[in-house]
Scaffold this motif. Sequence first.
Motif, PDB file in Angstrom:
ATOM      1  N   UNK A 140     -37.876 -52.338  40.045  1.00  0.00           N
ATOM      2  CA  UNK A 140     -38.667 -53.525  39.720  1.00  0.00           C
ATOM      3  C   UNK A 140     -37.846 -54.666  39.113  1.00  0.00           C
ATOM      4  N   UNK A 141     -36.917 -54.428  38.170  1.00  0.00           N
ATOM      5  CA  UNK A 141     -36.203 -55.559  37.558  1.00  0.00           C
ATOM      6  C   UNK A 141     -35.009 -56.061  38.370  1.00  0.00           C
ATOM      7  N   UNK A 142     -34.749 -55.470  39.546  1.00  0.00           N
ATOM      8  CA  UNK A 142     -33.512 -55.761  40.274  1.00  0.00           C
ATOM      9  C   UNK A 142     -33.795 -56.329  41.661  1.00  0.00           C
ATOM     10  N   UNK A 143     -33.134 -57.437  41.978  1.00  0.00           N
ATOM     11  CA  UNK A 143     -33.159 -57.991  43.327  1.00  0.00           C
ATOM     12  C   UNK A 143     -31.846 -57.675  44.018  1.00  0.00           C
ATOM     13  N   UNK A 144     -31.916 -57.296  45.281  1.00  0.00           N
ATOM     14  CA  UNK A 144     -30.723 -56.822  45.997  1.00  0.00           C
ATOM     15  C   UNK A 144     -30.680 -57.421  47.393  1.00  0.00           C
ATOM     16  N   UNK A 145     -29.501 -57.934  47.760  1.00  0.00           N
ATOM     17  CA  UNK A 145     -29.284 -58.463  49.113  1.00  0.00           C
ATOM     18  C   UNK A 145     -27.991 -57.887  49.666  1.00  0.00           C
ATOM     19  N   UNK A 146     -28.066 -57.319  50.860  1.00  0.00           N
ATOM     20  CA  UNK A 146     -26.893 -56.857  51.598  1.00  0.00           C
ATOM     21  C   UNK A 146     -27.134 -57.148  53.071  1.00  0.00           C
ATOM     22  N   UNK A 147     -26.083 -57.465  53.836  1.00  0.00           N
ATOM     23  CA  UNK A 147     -26.286 -57.860  55.234  1.00  0.00           C
ATOM     24  C   UNK A 147     -26.942 -56.790  56.087  1.00  0.00           C
ATOM     25  N   UNK A 148     -26.689 -55.508  55.771  1.00  0.00           N
ATOM     26  CA  UNK A 148     -27.241 -54.449  56.614  1.00  0.00           C
ATOM     27  C   UNK A 148     -28.715 -54.189  56.366  1.00  0.00           C
ATOM     28  N   UNK A 149     -29.281 -54.770  55.304  1.00  0.00           N
ATOM     29  CA  UNK A 149     -30.684 -54.490  54.978  1.00  0.00           C
ATOM     30  C   UNK A 149     -31.632 -54.833  56.117  1.00  0.00           C
ATOM     31  N   UNK A 150     -31.343 -55.921  56.826  1.00  0.00           N
ATOM     32  CA  UNK A 150     -32.270 -56.361  57.879  1.00  0.00           C
ATOM     33  C   UNK A 150     -32.448 -55.317  58.967  1.00  0.00           C
ATOM     34  N   UNK A 151     -31.471 -54.406  59.115  1.00  0.00           N
ATOM     35  CA  UNK A 151     -31.579 -53.361  60.139  1.00  0.00           C
ATOM     36  C   UNK A 151     -32.675 -52.351  59.841  1.00  0.00           C
ATOM     37  N   UNK A 152     -33.040 -52.220  58.565  1.00  0.00           N
ATOM     38  CA  UNK A 152     -33.892 -51.109  58.156  1.00  0.00           C
ATOM     39  C   UNK A 152     -35.377 -51.460  58.067  1.00  0.00           C
TER      40      UNK A 152
END
Length: 494
Positions: free
Chosen positions: A353-365
Amino acid sequence: MFDLILSIQEATILFKAQQAFQNLNFQWEKGQNWAIIGDSGWELTAFIETLRGNTVLSSGKIERPFSKSYVEEKTNAGEVNSFRDLIAYVSQKYVFKNRSHIQNFYFQQRFNSSESEETVTVREYLLEVDPKLPGPWTIQKVSELLNLEPLMEESLLKLSNGESRRLAIGLGLMRQPKVYLMDQPMTGLDVKSREEFGEILKVISDHGVLVLITTSGNEIPDGISHIARISKNGVLKSWEKKDFHGTQIEPLNVPTWDWELLKSLLPEKQEKVDESVVKLKNVTIKYEDHTILDKLNWEIQPGERWLLKGRNGAGKSTLLSLLIGENPQAYSQDFWLFGRKRGTGESIWDVKRPTGFVAPELSRYFPANQTCRKVILSGLFDTMGLFKKVSPEQEALAEEWMKLFELTPLKDTVIQRVSLEHQRWTLLARALIKQPKLLILDEASQGMDEFQRKLFKETVQQICEQSDITLIYVSHYTEDVPDAVDKMMELSGS
């Protein structure tokens, strides 16, 4: 004309129902290895797709003499054929599938040793290639060239971003190509790997393969002989490598956002609290006999902005998996998040909940039906997709984030179908919509063109200036790191 490989003459090109080029002229001759540069990543991809025959030629002519004898031979033998049989291609969007050839992974599988067995190994993946012609590339030669030998028995899901990139290049070589096209192949590679990439190109070229890559003007590797700068109006200028200097490219006019709108969407600054955001004490992560993190100590205070560095495979992804609650080994470690020790009864949602995360591979999932709007709204629930009804207030909030990042026209488009840059802005909005205390950006501008990378950097800078958010920023490019980042953790790997 005997040495002509490929020719584009006075071409008007449509890509994804939009006009990409008009008056495009380009000649590729034997012995030339090209780097194509430009201000738009979309145009660079459109150029490569034109060479691959995946765009619409509305006027002009494209000829591919490199395939003429092969096509004639196969046609006379009554065999199905295409010039594409002689081309290898590395996209920025490489997708791996499981043993049933279904792309149904979920993000956490990367860090669960038993479930990763559902994917093939690096060796099995390379051996699946069925080339149309014999050639010089054996699995041993490819693995030696690309330093894949230590990874041969690894599950594809266990690979870092840079390791996946090297595997994608190796997979192309196993096709025994005459022509090798690579779209931004150095993206995601650490400094050492980018330096080595030029030597890899030279070896590929020495085996008779002609190479064309897209890249940035300040990142032309060894092994390239010619450079062309393109725009929607065609080839603006071309150089031999010896005559090219990156300073010849005029400064980019970087677009901007409505910073007042951004400020209104961020949480107001609060009084700082004493408890650490992250505290790791002698954290050790192993997979079987392989130690990824060895007695790591790291403490992050509220409002600090950290750069996380390390070569490809040094353990950055594993470390981040602990921080975002995706690694089951967190429970056996002396590891605290927001003042609470992991494994003391908290739920996975309490961690996320307190954390925002961005990585390029996320869109695949994300599931296939997830539009940009749904992806952004899913950030409110920390799920890989939107699966519940949202309130009018939540809907309005998502509309504001889409307005800020100019995503409104794409709100009902599935995320996998939008450009890489739009994917990145969608994922950033998803991370920020819940107003996180900790923002983790893992190569988050990867795949953006130079315009967009500069804008992404300025956006993160503005977020840091207008809020007291804690930041962990991962990048192999020092020029992409915002000025607000003033602390560094570097992993050496095992």
